[in-house]
Design a protein around this motif. Structure first.
Motif, PDB file in Angstrom:
ATOM      1  N   SER A  28      26.141  -0.911   9.315  1.00 15.42           N
ATOM      2  CA  SER A  28      26.366  -1.900  10.403  1.00 15.42           C
ATOM      3  C   SER A  28      27.590  -2.070   9.874  1.00 15.42           C
ATOM      4  CB  SER A  28      25.607  -3.109   9.488  1.00 15.42           C
ATOM      5  OG  SER A  28      25.483  -3.583   8.086  1.00 15.42           O
ATOM      6  N   THR A  66      20.517  -3.378  13.179  1.00 21.79           N
ATOM      7  CA  THR A  66      19.888  -2.439  13.003  1.00 21.79           C
ATOM      8  C   THR A  66      18.735  -2.480  14.525  1.00 21.79           C
ATOM      9  OG1 THR A  66      19.852  -2.824  10.382  1.00 21.79           O
ATOM     10  CG2 THR A  66      18.223  -1.554  11.666  1.00 21.79           C
ATOM     11  N   VAL A  86      23.336   1.591  14.849  1.00 21.68           N
ATOM     12  CA  VAL A  86      22.323   1.679  13.181  1.00 21.68           C
ATOM     13  C   VAL A  86      20.991   1.331  12.906  1.00 21.68           C
ATOM     14  CG1 VAL A  86      22.293   0.192  11.285  1.00 21.68           C
ATOM     15  CG2 VAL A  86      24.537  -0.346  13.028  1.00 21.68           C
TER      16      VAL A  86
END
Length: 172
Positions: A28, A66, A86
């Motif tokens: 991230s 994510t 991510v």
């Protein structure tokens, strides 16, 4: 125009792929890491990191969430762009399959925005994030097959024989 992309399996090094887009299984922070992420940053050179730093200084100050994806230059890579996504860390207690599928969908969405016709993907989340290879391959292939995209070729670039075999089985 959207059609189903041709899916190709390659055993090798994703940083050596001559495609419009190389997808980075990023963390991230977007500032590099191990595995595929580190390799892409090393081979892509400082231009990739510079653009990632600009993203962090702007809209992604807290990092890339994510399942999301964002593009930068590819620097010294043969590709035109790197799309950073991510992946989720695998959990035995929580089903995070939709987040993993989102990595592939979002990467293809960004590739479409760029006008890319070819995309090289790693096996997202199957390294240090612990996703079981067979399940990761199944999610990747099903998601790409169902994607609404203008990308003509999706290349899964797999580092070892185990990963290649899992993706080959997922392709059926």
């Amino acid at each position: 125009m959207t059609t189903r992309p041709e899916i190709v399996l390659v055993r090798g090094d994703i940083t050596r792929q001559d495609t419009d887009v190389i997808v980075n299984a990023a963390n991230s922070s977007l500032l590099g890491g191990g595995g595929v992420d580190g390799a892409i940053h090393r081979r892509g050179g400082p231009a990739v990191l510079d653009e990632c730093r600009k993203l962090r200084a702007g809209h992604y100050g807290r990092g890339l969430p994510t399942g999301k994806a964002v593009a930068t230059t590819a620097g010294n890579l043969a590709a035109r762009w790197v799309v950073h996504t991510v992946g989720p860390v695998h959990s035995a207690q929580e089903d995070r399959s939709e987040l993993l599928a989102s990595c592939y969908r979002e990467s293809l969405r960004v590739a479409d925005e760029l006008g890319a016709r070819s995309v090289a993907f790693p096996a997202v989340s199957t390294g240090v994030y612990g996703w079981p290879m067979d399940d990761g391959a199944r999610i990747a292939v099903e998601t790409v097959r169902a994607a609404n995209t203008s990308v003509a070729e999706v290349r899964f670039v797999l580092f070892d024989e185990n990963a290649y075999a899992a993706f080959e089985a997922a392709l059926g």
